[in-house]
Design a protein around this motif. Sequence first.
Motif, short mmCIF file in Angstrom:
data_model
loop_
_atom_site.label_atom_id
_atom_site.label_comp_id
_atom_site.label_asym_id
_atom_site.label_seq_id
_atom_site.Cartn_x
_atom_site.Cartn_y
_atom_site.Cartn_z
N ALA A 43 -12.67 3.92 1.00
CA ALA A 43 -11.74 4.52 0.37
C ALA A 43 -11.61 5.82 -0.22
CB ALA A 43 -11.39 3.27 -0.74
N ASP A 48 -10.57 3.86 9.61
CA ASP A 48 -9.99 3.00 8.62
C ASP A 48 -10.00 3.77 7.17
OD1 ASP A 48 -9.08 0.69 7.44
OD2 ASP A 48 -10.79 0.42 6.34
N LYS A 49 -8.81 3.54 6.72
CA LYS A 49 -8.25 3.94 5.23
C LYS A 49 -8.60 5.47 5.09
CE LYS A 49 -6.14 3.13 1.73
NZ LYS A 49 -4.69 2.93 1.87
N TRP A 80 -7.47 9.52 4.09
CA TRP A 80 -6.57 10.16 2.94
C TRP A 80 -6.40 11.69 3.20
CZ3 TRP A 80 -5.02 7.22 -1.06
CH2 TRP A 80 -4.43 7.96 -2.03
N THR A 113 2.47 4.93 -1.05
CA THR A 113 1.79 6.49 -1.25
C THR A 113 3.14 7.12 -1.50
OG1 THR A 113 0.55 8.24 -0.35
CG2 THR A 113 1.92 7.03 1.07
N SER A 140 -1.68 8.46 9.23
CA SER A 140 -1.64 6.84 9.46
C SER A 140 -2.75 6.56 10.42
CB SER A 140 -0.11 6.55 9.85
OG SER A 140 -0.10 5.08 10.02
N GLU A 152 0.79 -1.26 0.01
CA GLU A 152 -0.02 0.05 -0.07
C GLU A 152 0.94 1.26 0.00
OE1 GLU A 152 -3.53 -0.07 2.27
OE2 GLU A 152 -3.25 -2.05 2.75
N THR A 182 4.34 1.72 10.06
CA THR A 182 4.29 2.72 8.83
C THR A 182 5.76 3.02 8.37
OG1 THR A 182 2.26 3.64 9.80
CG2 THR A 182 3.46 5.39 8.28
N ASN A 218 3.24 0.44 4.14
CA ASN A 218 3.01 -0.61 5.56
C ASN A 218 4.49 -1.22 5.50
OD1 ASN A 218 0.30 0.26 5.58
ND2 ASN A 218 -0.60 -1.39 4.51
N TRP A 272 -11.73 9.77 6.15
CA TRP A 272 -11.70 8.51 6.45
C TRP A 272 -12.92 7.82 6.74
CZ3 TRP A 272 -11.04 12.21 10.02
CH2 TRP A 272 -12.01 12.36 11.15
N GLY A 312 -0.24 1.92 9.92
CA GLY A 312 -0.17 1.67 8.44
C GLY A 312 -1.06 2.33 7.61
N ASP A 313 -1.03 2.07 6.39
CA ASP A 313 -2.23 2.80 5.52
C ASP A 313 -1.75 4.21 5.32
OD1 ASP A 313 -3.31 0.30 5.11
OD2 ASP A 313 -5.62 1.16 5.74
#
Length: 253
Positions: free
Chosen positions: A234, A176-177, A179, A47, A128, A45, A79, A60, A197, A108-109
Amino acid sequence: MDAELPEPLSLGFISRRLPAENDADVRVNAPAAVGDPAACHIQSEATVAVDRPYVYVGFNDTRQCTFTLGLPGVRRSMTGFARSTDGGQTFEDLGPLVPNGPIHHLVGDPVIAVDTEGEGAGTVYVSSLAHIDVYDQLLLVEPHSTVAVGVSTDRGRTFTWHDAVGERSRPGILHDKEWLAVDNSGGRHDGNVYLAWSEWPADFSQVRLLFTRSSDRGQSWSTPLEIAVGFPMAPQLAVGPDGEVHLAWREPQ
């Protein structure tokens, strides 16, 4: 420190420069060798953000393969982060980013954004997924899920971490997830940082898409605004040339 291979469980910087040859692909991380104790050092994942000549990559990173929550005073990170100072010709693997302040664990993410205009030019932001440990007389009650935003004013060498979710970082909620995006329009809202998110309840029923803003370079964040309810997933953010904020996300049909 410099090392030929990453040292397992290290929270320090581990750097390795890997040169490009004949415009070939450039590895941005320092991988573990087969059979090495750090062989669970796996990335996913990814970026990337560019502010020439700097190139920043997040991912990650399971280098800390004995990642354990619940030990008082022990902070862990999944991370990863790498940096190039020469336009992507070589990269320095800076190891798992180190949580600090209110953030106990980075899980992570990551998403990276860079301020390229105005007073904050050169500031690097990394969001993160994260945990905040809550203790009762040194006993872990429950790790609270949250979204952390790291702010670097030294071109990604060090980060100061902030809790962007605030009071919504509570038991039974999973964030979660996320941006992240920065306003580089040069306009009235230049330098604002935006974050979106998904928030999952304990019963995994209706998901909420939340949005927040920082107008002080990531130091504090507004009360999250509910954008959508159902199963919004997402999210992705972008800032237009006039400072307008665009938010897209995916929903099942």
